[in-house]
Motif scaffolding. Structure first.
Motif, PDB file in Angstrom:
ATOM      1  N   LEU A  24      -6.834   7.621   1.324  1.00 16.68           N
ATOM      2  CA  LEU A  24      -5.993   8.391   0.410  1.00 16.68           C
ATOM      3  C   LEU A  24      -4.849   7.534  -0.130  1.00 16.68           C
ATOM      4  N   ALA A  25      -4.242   6.715   0.721  1.00 12.83           N
ATOM      5  CA  ALA A  25      -3.147   5.849   0.279  1.00 12.83           C
ATOM      6  C   ALA A  25      -3.630   4.881  -0.788  1.00 12.83           C
ATOM      7  N   ARG A  26      -4.808   4.320  -0.595  1.00 16.29           N
ATOM      8  CA  ARG A  26      -5.356   3.397  -1.590  1.00 16.29           C
ATOM      9  C   ARG A  26      -5.672   4.120  -2.904  1.00 16.29           C
ATOM     10  N   GLU A  27      -6.161   5.337  -2.804  1.00 14.99           N
ATOM     11  CA  GLU A  27      -6.472   6.114  -4.002  1.00 14.99           C
ATOM     12  C   GLU A  27      -5.197   6.448  -4.778  1.00 14.99           C
ATOM     13  N   ILE A  28      -4.164   6.846  -4.081  1.00 12.39           N
ATOM     14  CA  ILE A  28      -2.891   7.176  -4.729  1.00 12.39           C
ATOM     15  C   ILE A  28      -2.283   5.947  -5.379  1.00 12.39           C
ATOM     16  N   ALA A  29      -2.303   4.819  -4.673  1.00 17.27           N
ATOM     17  CA  ALA A  29      -1.761   3.583  -5.245  1.00 17.27           C
ATOM     18  C   ALA A  29      -2.531   3.205  -6.506  1.00 17.27           C
ATOM     19  N   GLY A  30      -3.827   3.395  -6.490  1.00 12.70           N
ATOM     20  CA  GLY A  30      -4.637   3.088  -7.660  1.00 12.70           C
ATOM     21  C   GLY A  30      -4.323   3.974  -8.846  1.00 12.70           C
ATOM     22  N   ARG A  31      -4.030   5.225  -8.585  1.00 13.30           N
ATOM     23  CA  ARG A  31      -3.719   6.155  -9.683  1.00 13.30           C
ATOM     24  C   ARG A  31      -2.390   5.828 -10.353  1.00 13.30           C
ATOM     25  N   SER A  33      -0.730   2.826 -10.300  1.00 14.34           N
ATOM     26  CA  SER A  33      -0.518   1.446 -10.731  1.00 14.34           C
ATOM     27  C   SER A  33      -0.944   1.315 -12.183  1.00 14.34           C
ATOM     28  N   ARG A  34      -0.255   0.463 -12.895  1.00  9.21           N
ATOM     29  CA  ARG A  34      -0.594   0.261 -14.300  1.00  9.21           C
ATOM     30  C   ARG A  34      -0.717  -1.229 -14.564  1.00  9.21           C
ATOM     31  N   GLY A  35      -1.857  -1.611 -15.103  1.00  9.91           N
ATOM     32  CA  GLY A  35      -2.045  -2.990 -15.511  1.00  9.91           C
ATOM     33  C   GLY A  35      -2.594  -3.914 -14.444  1.00  9.91           C
ATOM     34  N   ASN A  36      -2.522  -3.558 -13.194  1.00 13.76           N
ATOM     35  CA  ASN A  36      -3.016  -4.427 -12.133  1.00 13.76           C
ATOM     36  C   ASN A  36      -4.341  -3.867 -11.620  1.00 13.76           C
ATOM     37  N   LEU A  37      -5.433  -4.501 -12.027  1.00 16.43           N
ATOM     38  CA  LEU A  37      -6.758  -3.999 -11.679  1.00 16.43           C
ATOM     39  C   LEU A  37      -7.029  -4.062 -10.183  1.00 16.43           C
ATOM     40  N   SER A  38      -6.496  -5.060  -9.500  1.00 17.55           N
ATOM     41  CA  SER A  38      -6.732  -5.159  -8.055  1.00 17.55           C
ATOM     42  C   SER A  38      -6.150  -3.949  -7.331  1.00 17.55           C
ATOM     43  N   ILE A  39      -4.973  -3.551  -7.711  1.00 21.18           N
ATOM     44  CA  ILE A  39      -4.350  -2.386  -7.075  1.00 21.18           C
ATOM     45  C   ILE A  39      -5.095  -1.113  -7.470  1.00 21.18           C
ATOM     46  N   LEU A  45      -3.314  -5.458   0.274  1.00 32.84           N
ATOM     47  CA  LEU A  45      -3.002  -5.404   1.699  1.00 32.84           C
ATOM     48  C   LEU A  45      -1.717  -4.616   1.899  1.00 32.84           C
ATOM     49  N   THR A  46      -1.738  -3.725   2.856  1.00 31.22           N
ATOM     50  CA  THR A  46      -0.505  -3.039   3.225  1.00 31.22           C
ATOM     51  C   THR A  46       0.306  -3.986   4.104  1.00 31.22           C
ATOM     52  N   ALA A  47       1.548  -3.637   4.384  1.00 31.97           N
ATOM     53  CA  ALA A  47       2.388  -4.475   5.245  1.00 31.97           C
ATOM     54  C   ALA A  47       1.760  -4.618   6.636  1.00 31.97           C
TER      55      ALA A  47
END
Length: 64
Positions: A24-31, A33-39, A45-47
């Motif tokens: 879920l965290a990865r999905e939210i970060a992806g939604r 983020s703008r311009g960075n395809l990797s994200i 990587l998380t901390a």
């Protein structure tokens, strides 16, 4: 009784919740983020992940 048959449902449930939280965290970060395809694709990587990787490299025994 369940541990007798090596079925630890509580441990399985905790692992499943942790996996879903990470997903879920990865999905939210992806939604957001703008311009960075990797994200956007969840390739970051998380901390905690970075710290685990640092520890693994620090403990690696290089051959001489």
């Amino acid at each position: 009784m369940l541990k007798l048959f090596k079925i630890d449902l509580l441990a399985r449930a905790k692992a499943e919740i942790a996996r879903k939280d990470k997903e879920l965290a990865r999905e939210i970060a992806g939604r957001f983020s703008r311009g960075n395809l990797s994200i956007q694709r969840g390739r970051f990587l998380t901390a905690d992940d970075l710290e685990k990787r640092k520890q693994a490299v620090a403990n690696y025994r290089f051959k001489k």
